[in-house]
Design a protein around this motif. Sequence first.
Motif, short mmCIF file in Angstrom:
data_model
loop_
_atom_site.label_atom_id
_atom_site.label_comp_id
_atom_site.label_asym_id
_atom_site.label_seq_id
_atom_site.Cartn_x
_atom_site.Cartn_y
_atom_site.Cartn_z
N LEU A 38 0.75 -1.23 -0.01
CA LEU A 38 -0.10 0.08 -0.17
C LEU A 38 0.91 1.27 -0.04
CD1 LEU A 38 -2.98 -0.64 2.61
CD2 LEU A 38 -3.19 -0.11 0.09
N VAL A 39 1.87 1.46 0.66
CA VAL A 39 2.74 2.48 0.89
C VAL A 39 3.29 2.64 -0.39
CG1 VAL A 39 4.94 3.27 1.80
CG2 VAL A 39 3.43 1.72 2.98
N ALA A 40 3.82 1.72 -1.13
CA ALA A 40 4.39 1.82 -2.34
C ALA A 40 3.37 2.31 -3.49
CB ALA A 40 5.07 0.49 -3.00
N VAL A 41 2.11 1.62 -3.55
CA VAL A 41 1.27 2.38 -4.46
C VAL A 41 1.12 3.64 -3.95
CG1 VAL A 41 -1.45 2.11 -4.96
CG2 VAL A 41 0.04 -0.10 -4.91
N SER B 26 4.32 7.96 -11.26
CA SER B 26 3.72 7.83 -12.60
C SER B 26 2.92 6.60 -12.84
CB SER B 26 5.19 7.66 -13.49
OG SER B 26 5.70 6.23 -13.18
N LEU B 27 2.07 6.77 -13.91
CA LEU B 27 1.25 5.73 -14.35
C LEU B 27 1.88 4.34 -14.63
CD1 LEU B 27 -1.11 7.73 -16.60
CD2 LEU B 27 -1.85 6.39 -14.58
N ASP B 28 3.49 4.53 -15.17
CA ASP B 28 4.10 3.42 -15.29
C ASP B 28 4.54 2.49 -14.32
OD1 ASP B 28 4.00 3.84 -17.98
OD2 ASP B 28 5.95 4.88 -18.64
N GLY B 29 5.00 3.51 -13.37
CA GLY B 29 5.50 2.95 -12.07
C GLY B 29 4.36 2.09 -11.44
N LEU B 30 3.17 2.80 -11.55
CA LEU B 30 2.03 2.29 -10.81
C LEU B 30 1.64 0.91 -11.39
CD1 LEU B 30 -0.28 2.78 -8.68
CD2 LEU B 30 -1.50 3.74 -10.53
N GLU C 50 -8.44 -6.60 -1.98
CA GLU C 50 -9.40 -5.74 -2.38
C GLU C 50 -9.06 -4.35 -2.28
OE1 GLU C 50 -13.58 -6.62 -1.23
OE2 GLU C 50 -13.33 -8.66 -2.09
N GLU C 51 -8.35 -4.24 -0.98
CA GLU C 51 -7.94 -2.99 -0.72
C GLU C 51 -6.83 -2.29 -1.51
OE1 GLU C 51 -6.28 -0.78 3.41
OE2 GLU C 51 -6.67 -3.07 3.44
N LEU C 52 -6.09 -3.19 -1.82
CA LEU C 52 -4.87 -2.99 -2.64
C LEU C 52 -5.41 -2.44 -3.93
CD1 LEU C 52 -1.58 -2.63 -2.90
CD2 LEU C 52 -1.67 -4.83 -3.82
N SER C 53 -6.31 -3.36 -4.70
CA SER C 53 -6.93 -3.03 -5.94
C SER C 53 -7.32 -1.53 -5.99
CB SER C 53 -7.93 -4.03 -6.33
OG SER C 53 -7.46 -5.07 -6.73
N ALA C 54 -8.54 -1.45 -4.99
CA ALA C 54 -9.17 -0.05 -4.97
C ALA C 54 -7.91 1.00 -4.96
CB ALA C 54 -9.93 0.01 -3.61
N ALA C 55 -6.73 0.90 -4.17
CA ALA C 55 -6.00 1.83 -3.97
C ALA C 55 -5.28 2.12 -5.22
CB ALA C 55 -4.95 1.47 -2.91
N ILE C 56 -4.86 0.99 -5.86
CA ILE C 56 -4.31 1.23 -7.39
C ILE C 56 -5.25 1.82 -8.30
CG2 ILE C 56 -3.54 -0.23 -9.40
CD1 ILE C 56 -2.46 -2.29 -7.53
N LYS D 134 -5.24 5.51 -7.18
CA LYS D 134 -3.92 6.17 -7.66
C LYS D 134 -3.84 6.55 -9.17
CE LYS D 134 -0.24 8.02 -6.44
NZ LYS D 134 -0.21 9.24 -5.49
N LYS D 135 -4.42 5.60 -9.97
CA LYS D 135 -4.25 5.65 -11.34
C LYS D 135 -5.38 6.84 -11.83
CE LYS D 135 -5.20 2.95 -15.57
NZ LYS D 135 -5.97 1.74 -16.23
N ALA D 136 -6.41 7.06 -11.18
CA ALA D 136 -7.42 8.10 -11.43
C ALA D 136 -6.61 9.23 -11.20
CB ALA D 136 -8.55 7.70 -10.84
N GLU D 137 -5.96 9.10 -10.24
CA GLU D 137 -5.28 10.63 -9.68
C GLU D 137 -4.26 10.89 -10.80
OE1 GLU D 137 -3.64 10.28 -5.74
OE2 GLU D 137 -2.20 11.80 -6.35
#
Lengths: 794, 357
Positions: free
Chosen positions: B24-27, B32-36, B77-83, B86-89
Amino acid sequence: MRILYSWLKEYVDPGVSPEDLSKHLLLMGFEVAEIQTLGPGFEGVVIGEILEIGKHPNADRLNLCSVKVGGETLSIVCGAKNVAIGARVPVARIGAKLPGGRAIGPAKIRGTESQGMICSAQELGLPNGSHEGILILPADTPIGQDAAALLGGSDHALEVEITPNRPDLLSHFGLARELSIHFGLPLNSPAAGAVNANGASRTVGIEAKDGCGRYVGRDLTGVRVSPSPGWLAKRLEGAGLRPINSVVDVTNYVLFELGHPLHAFDADKLKGDVVVRRAKTGEKIKTLDGKEHALEAGDLVIADASGPIAIAGVIGGEATSVTDKTTKVFLEAANFDAGTVHRTARRLGIRTDSSYRFERGADPEAAAAASARAADLILQIAGGTAAEPSDAYPGRRDAAPISISAARINRILGSAFPADRVEALLKALATRTSPLADGIQFFAPSHRGDLATPWDLAEEVARHLGYDRIPSEAGPVKPLRPKSIPVVDLVDSLRDAMRAAGFYEAYNTDFVSQAQMDLFGANAPKRPIKVLNPIAEDQAYLRPSLVLGLLNNAVYNMHHGASGVRLFEIGRVYELNEQREPVERTYLAALQLGDFSDKGTWRSWRDDPSAYFYYAMKGAADAVLSRHEQVERAPGERNALFHPSASVVVRAAGRPLGRYGAVHPSILKSLGLERHHAGAMLFNLDILAALETPPAKFVPYSTLPTVVRDLSIVTDAAVEFKNIHDAIAGLPHVSSVELVDVYEKAPIPAGKRSLTLRIELSPGDKTLRDAEVQAVMQQAIDRLAKDCGAVLRG
Amino acid sequence: MTHYAMPDRKSWEKEWKEVSGHALVAVNSATSLDGLETLRLEYLGRKGRLTSLLKDLKDFDLGDRRELGGPSNAFKEELSAAIDAKKAELEGAAQDAAIAGTKLDLTLPGLAPAEGRLHPLTLVMREMTGILSRMGFSWAEGPHVETDHYNFESLNFPPNHPARDMQDTFYVDAGSGVPGSILLRPQTSPVQIRRMEAQRPPLRIMAPGRVFRHEAVDASHGAVFHQIEGLYVDKGVTMADLKGTLLVFIQSLFGPKAQMRFRPSFFPFTEPSAEVDMQCILCEGSGCPACKRTGWMEVLGAGMVHPNVFKGVDYDPEVWSGFAFGMGVERIAMLKLGITDLRLFYQNDLRFLEQFK
């Protein structure tokens, strides 16, 4: 009708200012166009008595007078021949102002000081200003008195606009009579003294009984004609007339007093019996205005043995006119037919105070009274003796009574005027009334020929009791089936269509010039309608085409800074048919000229302005014809307005409906617009409106996705787009074929052109598969190759 | 990309601790979108670390599976939502950066479609006929080139009467009859006669159209101008109906404050006749140059249809009654639009025409 306020007040005193009177008159139906204040026109002038007359030391023709003005005596230089010791005269003192802005200051005349000026009537602007010499006043005129109060007296002249139905108001007494009824005020009749008559007057034979309803003639002898007395001359001048001599002035005076026209002949110049008859063709008469007029058979004349001596009711003849030498006068007071007088006066272009009244209808009963009044005045002013009048009155008629009631009048007006007020007013208007079970019988006076029906009386009641007292309340109305007129509806929708297409609407007048018609050259309309009395030579015809006006507008706008115009007009055009009957047609015309920055949806016209304007107008024409697929279009033949090879004729069921295309360069050259190009269109909306319009109907479409394919082909340049379009438009699934581009340059070989088509394929009940699309496109290519010799562009 | 060798509980738990402690911290700190995307593949890819952990649970005891499965699935699920968040952001930020360079002069003119114009007289006539039509008047038309009969005789102008001179008339060279019998109509009133001839009462019509007067053209007079005529015939129509109808019309055209004044006048075809004044709309009755300081402006002529006119079209004046009115369109258009010279209407200057939208 010019009304002198002081004269009017002799017969009725309305008790209000001229300004307030004009407000009342307006609400009675008579607008006062102007109120003039007639002042004395001078100030600082006093009455003086000439005490001594001495010679001017330096001038033979001048006198040096001692003039007593009140407490002092002035020394005044005077050149008039009629100076006399003891004469009472108007003296303009130093500081006086005379008409025309002339100021009297201290002056030295030939070295001698003059302390003012002895005035002539003319210098004071007084009516009898034609007299020579200084104005000599009666011996009992008080010395030192202000001359303005004595001689001037301010007055007002009202220019009252009398409607043509009320000739009875064209005199001071007539208007006074109307005001006395309106305000309920007493009316004074002009004093007609009893004329002491000796012997009988000559009788005038009335041959044309339909032209002359009455003729009152009167002989006067021993008359001495001279200038009119001041009071008379001043009144005539105030009423706008020029005094001539005492006898003529009396006839004019009575005309303005009572409203009845009179004419005075010099009886010594009459030859034999006098008759009223129709003129004979070829007869001529020289009239009082010094002009000779050729008469026609319908004209009515007074004639003696020598021929016509007056045009009845219009103007007298010069040969028998009253002059300073006249001693015997024959005075005419007659009643002439209104239509005859109007027709003759109009044809001859003569409008006199007499014809103005006769053509509106004179009162036959008034003739005798006017004759008596004039005879009395002539005897008073010019002396002589009068004979008994002769009176031929074959046209005597009593008007039919009108049965009327307050209830009937209120039904016409929707008003609630009280019956007693209505009846009181009707009684004041009538010569007499008699009671009926449910109202009264109304007998109209002879001077009110306009009162013949209950509606006329309703107007009288409303006029006097107030139009503002009729309520502004409409009753309920029944719904009626609305009628629509196809061409009106079409015009309405085409205006919006043309506006949406970027055109500005123009309104031109219907008149065009010969030069404009010449633009059409050999194609000019064969039977244009000519205006018989145009306002100007360049408005001599009714427009045969709306384009003429639009071309004018284009020239105007290009000269006023426009870079281009897009104009349309919808209106009538005119021509005679073979039976010379006028035919009007409703047309739409549009003109586009000059530079435009919007360049349409495809591009090849860019190098060819004729092409651009043709296709631009075609696009606009398509908008006009959008609901009429059934019209036929054919290449335009020779035509003055249109480019012969860049225009199209549109027909509906064989009838010519219109044209559109590029404007012929020679037209633009004639207008000095040869640097520009233009397009135009014309449609006959009467024909277009008569075409059956298929009713709008919904066509279902598939909700599945359509497929669009572009196809670039090369054909001979001569193959028309229509053939290419029609070759593939009918193939299965093809829902539209649109042109994307046309290309004719390298690498396309000369004589060939490339077309890019955008073909839309619509599915049926299943989504189109690739193979199906491929099959249709192959069919299209095959069909184009076979029908149009097209090859795919590589 | 398995980071541990054996699916034993100890090594699984070690790996779980790593993954759940860092992912989660990493996400959330991705820039950048690539890093994500790299992080998504690392943890949630087909062979991602969290994917592998969840896959390996199947080899554990039921008890272990229950104990470890709950939190690890929830974490996925939590990680997916976070990704996703973050992607939208990051995408939003990328878009903002992309359009940040757009610099527009917001005041340059818009790209207008080529739009035409209707003539001001069309606009005003539409308004006037629109009001009358809603009041129940049907459109009627007649020829401009008229006969003496329709223009004069049937309107109760006697032959050779000066009332004919009230309107100076143009005559045209047409027909086989006497010269002077074919004319350009100086009034729209002939349309009344043509409609009454064609139709039995009741009727309610308006006749807009061109009229022609032989008079000198100046700022307030034209040789060609437009009139609108109204005619209403029924049983029991009164002058009060006329006044009421015109008041509604004038107030619809000029606003509810418009005032009207009837004063007597003369027209051969109406009796009683009236000129109708409207209170000056410029000074509201106090007097100004436009109304010649009278406070009123003449706007139309009106009256009750003359019995002779009815007789001429075979309507019995004892049964039917009616009113008629007529007004000049140009005059009303000038008042409404503030135009002071009538000639502008026929000049067709684009600078004039384009003003009326």
